[in-house]
Scaffold this motif. Structure first.
Motif, PDB file in Angstrom:
ATOM      1  N   THR A 258       0.961  -1.221   0.093  1.00 53.87           N
ATOM      2  CA  THR A 258       0.167  -0.069   0.135  1.00 53.87           C
ATOM      3  C   THR A 258       0.805   1.258   0.005  1.00 53.87           C
ATOM      4  O   THR A 258       2.136   1.354   0.090  1.00 53.87           O
ATOM      5  CB  THR A 258      -0.885   0.186   1.257  1.00 53.87           C
ATOM      6  N   LYS A 259       0.121   2.245  -0.203  1.00 54.02           N
ATOM      7  CA  LYS A 259       0.881   3.711  -0.198  1.00 54.02           C
ATOM      8  C   LYS A 259       0.217   4.481   1.100  1.00 54.02           C
ATOM      9  O   LYS A 259       0.115   5.829   0.714  1.00 54.02           O
ATOM     10  CB  LYS A 259       0.734   4.159  -1.379  1.00 54.02           C
ATOM     11  N   LEU A 260      -0.140   3.861   2.117  1.00 53.30           N
ATOM     12  CA  LEU A 260      -0.821   4.509   3.001  1.00 53.30           C
ATOM     13  C   LEU A 260       0.011   5.647   3.866  1.00 53.30           C
ATOM     14  O   LEU A 260      -0.552   6.629   4.332  1.00 53.30           O
ATOM     15  CB  LEU A 260      -1.212   3.677   4.137  1.00 53.30           C
ATOM     16  N   MET A 261       1.475   5.874   3.761  1.00 58.76           N
ATOM     17  CA  MET A 261       2.253   6.509   4.170  1.00 58.76           C
ATOM     18  C   MET A 261       2.406   7.743   3.253  1.00 58.76           C
ATOM     19  O   MET A 261       3.195   8.917   3.566  1.00 58.76           O
ATOM     20  CB  MET A 261       3.382   6.252   4.558  1.00 58.76           C
ATOM     21  N   ASP A 262       2.043   7.721   1.933  1.00 60.00           N
ATOM     22  CA  ASP A 262       2.019   8.667   0.983  1.00 60.00           C
ATOM     23  C   ASP A 262       0.572   9.437   0.599  1.00 60.00           C
ATOM     24  O   ASP A 262      -0.171   8.642   0.649  1.00 60.00           O
ATOM     25  CB  ASP A 262       2.934   7.917  -0.081  1.00 60.00           C
ATOM     26  N   VAL A 263       0.673  10.573   0.411  1.00 55.69           N
ATOM     27  CA  VAL A 263      -0.493  11.251  -0.111  1.00 55.69           C
ATOM     28  C   VAL A 263      -0.597  11.665  -1.575  1.00 55.69           C
ATOM     29  O   VAL A 263       0.587  12.368  -1.913  1.00 55.69           O
ATOM     30  CB  VAL A 263      -0.493  12.665   0.711  1.00 55.69           C
ATOM     31  N   PRO A 264      -1.333  11.073  -2.421  1.00 56.37           N
ATOM     32  CA  PRO A 264      -1.371  11.534  -3.759  1.00 56.37           C
ATOM     33  C   PRO A 264      -1.817  13.111  -3.707  1.00 56.37           C
ATOM     34  O   PRO A 264      -2.682  13.499  -2.993  1.00 56.37           O
ATOM     35  CB  PRO A 264      -2.427  10.909  -4.409  1.00 56.37           C
TER      36      PRO A 264
END
Length: 488
Positions: A258-264
């Motif tokens: 996942t990319k839960l630590m990154d914000v698009p």
């Protein structure tokens, strides 16, 4: 019926409108302040949808609907209110401004913010009386979904929290007391994580908005509706339970899935992509149509859960028990036929002609028998002790038609109430006075343990005997003992 009598709502948007619907459906008088010139129209449309949904959600006799009006100012709205629902936009400076206006006009009512993220301690900072402020965060649609997250601030009085929990429980909600302050509380932190990952999936071209929604509604969303997260994974662990699930799937938490630590970044391109896909997915429906579709589905899910006494369905069942119990507290004149059931006919009780089908007449007479049982003390507590009455015979005469939305009332005369026998005669009348049907019903008192007939408990027998003696002086109803096909 809630012990709450008067409430104020500041902000008539989606959440404020939902609060208005739930409160007035539970007999609360409400004053609303919203400067939007379209507020009355928008609120009216929300209330129409809510009334439609409640008609399907429960057949329990609800209290008389509360009234509502629009106020011209915050001060006018909150005057005399016991509960003040703050549902203004998520700007802390605006909320603080509104609180200052509240404090000049109302010194005692609970201030309940519907904020989805601000901690109550931050909301309390400028208040002269911070002890009466809580967060009471609901979920849309507020008039159907039972969860409300209750969060106290550093200076909130514990008694205010308990009073709020009592208020929300009596209007059919599940108050979840969040014991420690945290931004976005519990539920929205999950939603934010799922929303963030969904935006990445759209941005990276992995899935469209419709495909992502399908993954939820055809998969884990159905599980979450009745078991949540941890209970779902406990079952997934098989007979060894949660420990086995964590041992099996725990290592994958370190994988970069996942990319839960990154914000698009919400670029115009991503916003257009999401908006265009969403419109292609459901643009053929208006928002009000989507709300009705959503409400119908939620009612069906909650009714299914109620049948299993589980999750949100258990909250609904407890709410209905409270409403039914209230009918037993109403003063009745037992010297004549008394009210045993009241209902507004839901749309799914009707046939292709739009009229209530014959099986539902029987259901209402069954509800009336339950009402008669409550009147003599054979209520839920009595049944829990292992005693009840079972119907052994009923004869219904269908005399007129009822349509969806019609209000009907059943009154009952006791024809016989001695020993193990209870014989009733019911009249079902439309709110306009038309006689819709009659039902003659024989019940036998039984032991739920042995399933055999037995005498009722002394207190029940005494109350039944009292009503039966009073009704013995009444004339026999027209139609008593009528056989099928017998001429008038």
């Amino acid at each position: 019926m809630s012990s709450l009598k008067r409430a104020a709502i500041l902000g008539g948007g989606v959440i404020g409108g939902g609060w208005l619907a739930r409160l007035i459906e539970n007999g609360v008088e409400v004053t609303v302040y919203d400067p939007d010139p379209e507020a009355r129209r928008k609120l009216g449309e929300v209330l129409a949808n809510a009334e439609r949904a409640y008609g399907k959600l429960t057949l329990a006799p609800r209290p008389a609907k509360g009234g509502w009006r629009l106020a011209g100012s915050v001060a006018e709205a909150v005057e005399g209110a016991e509960l003040i629902v703050e549902a203004v936009p998520e700007r802390i400076d605006l909320k603080h401004k509104v609180y200052a206006e509240i404090e000049t006009a109302n010194a005692e009512g609970i201030i309940a913010s519907s904020t989805s993220g601000y901690k109550p301690s931050d909301l309390q900072k400028p208040l002269a009386h911070p002890e009466r402020l809580i967060v009471a965060h609901p979920f849309n649609p507020v008039y159907l979904l039972p969860l409300v997250e209750i969060v106290a601030g550093e200076r909130t009085d514990a008694g205010v929290v308990e009073r709020a929990k009592e208020i929300y429980a009596t209007i059919g909600m599940k108050p979840l007391h969040i014991r420690k302050e945290i931004d976005a509380f519990i539920a929205d932190r999950f939603l934010e994580a799922v929303w963030r990952e969904a935006l990445w999936l759209v941005k990276d071209g992995i899935g469209t908005t419709e495909e992502i929604d399908d993954a939820i509604r055809f998969g884990f969303g159905l599980r979450w509706a009745q078991m949540g997260l941890f209970e779902t994974y406990r079952v997934a662990g098989g007979e060894a339970g949660m420990r086995h699930f964590i041992a099996q799937f725990g290592p994958c938490l370190k994988w970069p899935w996942t990319k839960l630590m990154d914000v698009p970044e919400l670029t115009d391109e991503l916003i257009d992509m999401v908006a265009d896909q969403s419109h292609a997915q459901s643009g053929k429906y208006s928002i009000r149509e989507l709300e009705r579709i959503r409400d119908d589905n939620l009612v069906a899910i909650m009714q299914a859960l109620k049948a299993n006494d589980w999750g949100a369905g258990k909250v609904l069942a407890d709410y209905e028990k409270r409403l039914f119990a209230l009918t037993g507290t109403k003063a009745q004149d037992f010297s004549r036929p008394f009210v045993t059931a009241e209902a507004r006919i839901p749309a799914d009780w009707t046939d292709y002609n739009g009229h209530m089908n014959e099986s539902r007449y029987g259901q209402l007479f069954s509800d009336a028998a339950d009402g008669a049982m409550k009147a003599i003390g054979a209520d839920q507590d009595y049944i829990a002790r292992g005693l009840s009455y079972f119907t052994v015979e009923i004869h219904i005469r269908y005399l007129d038609e009822a349509k969806a939305g019609d209000r009907v009332t059943v009154t009952t005369q006791v024809l016989e109430g001695k020993g193990k026998k209870l014989r009733l005669f019911h009249w079902m009348r439309h709110e306009d006075g038309r006689l819709l049907a009659t039902g003659e019903q024989m019940l036998i008192h039984v032991s739920l343990e042995t399933r055999a007939a037995c005498d009722p408990a002394p207190a029940v027998a005494a109350k039944l005997g009292e009503i039966a003696a009073a009704h013995a002086a009444l004339p026999l109803p027209e139609g008593v003992g009528r056989a099928v096909g017998q001429r008038p």
